[in-house]
Design a protein around this motif. Sequence first.
Motif, PDB file in Angstrom:
ATOM      1  N   UNK A   1       0.812  -1.219   0.000  1.00 49.11           N
ATOM      2  CA  UNK A   1       0.000   0.000   0.000  1.00 49.11           C
ATOM      3  C   UNK A   1       0.845   1.269   0.000  1.00 49.11           C
ATOM      4  N   UNK A   2       2.102   1.187   0.457  1.00 45.51           N
ATOM      5  CA  UNK A   2       2.966   2.368   0.377  1.00 45.51           C
ATOM      6  C   UNK A   2       3.928   2.298  -0.806  1.00 45.51           C
TER       7      UNK A   2
ATOM      8  N   UNK B   1       5.793   3.886  -6.503  1.00 48.15           N
ATOM      9  CA  UNK B   1       6.249   3.329  -7.776  1.00 48.15           C
ATOM     10  C   UNK B   1       5.492   3.954  -8.941  1.00 48.15           C
ATOM     11  N   UNK B   2       4.191   4.031  -8.823  1.00 44.60           N
ATOM     12  CA  UNK B   2       3.379   4.547  -9.928  1.00 44.60           C
ATOM     13  C   UNK B   2       3.628   6.020 -10.188  1.00 44.60           C
ATOM     14  N   UNK B   3       3.922   6.783  -9.140  1.00 43.59           N
ATOM     15  CA  UNK B   3       4.123   8.227  -9.303  1.00 43.59           C
ATOM     16  C   UNK B   3       5.540   8.591  -9.726  1.00 43.59           C
TER      17      UNK B   3
ATOM     18  N   UNK C   1       8.476   6.189 -10.328  1.00 44.33           N
ATOM     19  CA  UNK C   1       9.343   5.263 -11.063  1.00 44.33           C
ATOM     20  C   UNK C   1       8.721   4.823 -12.380  1.00 44.33           C
ATOM     21  N   UNK C   2       7.460   4.437 -12.350  1.00 45.05           N
ATOM     22  CA  UNK C   2       6.803   3.920 -13.557  1.00 45.05           C
ATOM     23  C   UNK C   2       6.866   4.866 -14.741  1.00 45.05           C
ATOM     24  N   UNK C   3       6.620   6.170 -14.565  1.00 43.39           N
ATOM     25  CA  UNK C   3       6.691   7.060 -15.736  1.00 43.39           C
ATOM     26  C   UNK C   3       8.064   7.080 -16.397  1.00 43.39           C
ATOM     27  N   UNK C   4       9.102   6.906 -15.618  1.00 44.70           N
ATOM     28  CA  UNK C   4      10.447   6.922 -16.181  1.00 44.70           C
ATOM     29  C   UNK C   4      10.724   5.636 -16.965  1.00 44.70           C
ATOM     30  N   UNK C   5      10.199   4.524 -16.473  1.00 41.24           N
ATOM     31  CA  UNK C   5      10.324   3.269 -17.226  1.00 41.24           C
ATOM     32  C   UNK C   5       9.565   3.385 -18.542  1.00 41.24           C
ATOM     33  N   UNK C   6       8.351   3.914 -18.473  1.00 41.30           N
ATOM     34  CA  UNK C   6       7.523   4.038 -19.670  1.00 41.30           C
ATOM     35  C   UNK C   6       8.123   4.989 -20.695  1.00 41.30           C
ATOM     36  N   UNK C   7       8.945   5.931 -20.216  1.00 40.37           N
ATOM     37  CA  UNK C   7       9.599   6.854 -21.144  1.00 40.37           C
ATOM     38  C   UNK C   7      10.891   6.286 -21.723  1.00 40.37           C
ATOM     39  N   UNK C   8      11.275   5.068 -21.287  1.00 42.78           N
ATOM     40  CA  UNK C   8      12.426   4.400 -21.875  1.00 42.78           C
ATOM     41  C   UNK C   8      13.689   4.384 -21.042  1.00 42.78           C
TER      42      UNK C   8
ATOM     43  N   UNK D   1       3.381  -6.329  -8.445  1.00 41.22           N
ATOM     44  CA  UNK D   1       2.824  -5.345  -9.378  1.00 41.22           C
ATOM     45  C   UNK D   1       3.210  -5.687 -10.815  1.00 41.22           C
ATOM     46  N   UNK D   2       4.490  -5.890 -11.045  1.00 37.08           N
ATOM     47  CA  UNK D   2       4.996  -6.049 -12.408  1.00 37.08           C
ATOM     48  C   UNK D   2       4.579  -7.365 -13.050  1.00 37.08           C
ATOM     49  N   UNK D   3       4.515  -8.427 -12.251  1.00 31.97           N
ATOM     50  CA  UNK D   3       4.192  -9.746 -12.790  1.00 31.97           C
ATOM     51  C   UNK D   3       2.728 -10.143 -12.551  1.00 31.97           C
ATOM     52  N   UNK D   4       1.971  -9.222 -11.951  1.00 27.83           N
ATOM     53  CA  UNK D   4       0.551  -9.462 -11.684  1.00 27.83           C
ATOM     54  C   UNK D   4       0.366 -10.771 -10.924  1.00 27.83           C
ATOM     55  N   UNK D   5       1.057 -10.894  -9.811  1.00 33.29           N
ATOM     56  CA  UNK D   5       1.037 -12.114  -9.004  1.00 33.29           C
ATOM     57  C   UNK D   5      -0.139 -12.061  -8.032  1.00 33.29           C
ATOM     58  N   UNK D   6      -0.805 -13.174  -7.832  1.00 36.71           N
ATOM     59  CA  UNK D   6      -1.964 -13.223  -6.943  1.00 36.71           C
ATOM     60  C   UNK D   6      -1.532 -13.060  -5.486  1.00 36.71           C
TER      61      UNK D   6
END
Length: 240
Positions: free
Chosen positions: A156-157, A162-164, A166-173, A191-196
């Motif tokens: 939850x933390x 990550x979404x705010x 780190x993720x945008x930087x990965x998506x930008x390459x 999160x990344x592997x969509x693990x149950x």
Amino acid sequence: MTRLALIRHGQSQWNLENRFTGWVDVDLTEKGRAEAHKAGSLLKDTGIEFSACFTSVQKRAIRTLWMALDEMDRMWLPVTRAWQLNERHYGGLTGLNKAETAEKHGADQVKVWRRSYDIPPPPLEKGAAFDLSKDLRYISLGVDVPATESLKLTLDRVQPYFEAEIAPRIESGESLIIAAHGNSLRALVKILFDVSNDDIVNVEIPTGNPLLIEMMDGTLKPSSARYLDGERATDLPPIK
């Protein structure tokens, strides 16, 4: 191609002593330092040029990153320290020997506290030996130190950060390194592997062994993943 390298810190003193560590700022053992240097050597051998790094505010992760970057001759890379990447808080178990705790409370109960997704250990009492509510680093950051956490509470933390950040930087390459802890990295793997919820508790991340994830361009979807030290690799969730 965009890559993300996840590094769990090298062996800490309390890893060696089989104690619940959590937010206590324990340093690396000599073995842990050697693991950190080897992590850097393995990353250097990939030839990947990383653009930035993230870590927690705990010295075992910070030092692991320092040593890895030194080995890579990339100590100039920008580093962001974030408390959100800290290890899970083990509450009232903090500092206890895991084997002795199992003898006292029963192995099944300790397994629930350690491995269940959403059941936290008993909270750490205010003023207890390892209460960090008055620690300067968390006061200066305005952090309300938790009294205990489950893996879900850790997620939850970790996830919003990550979404705010780190993720945008990965998506930008950008290719990035994250040096953190067993449970904060387990949250990222979820999160990344969509693990149950049921399966993530069985994911074990070895110390000082970089997990290199290749991303599909412009996305957060892994196309491949492997531990760089194959001899110490553990099973990875399937890529969906």
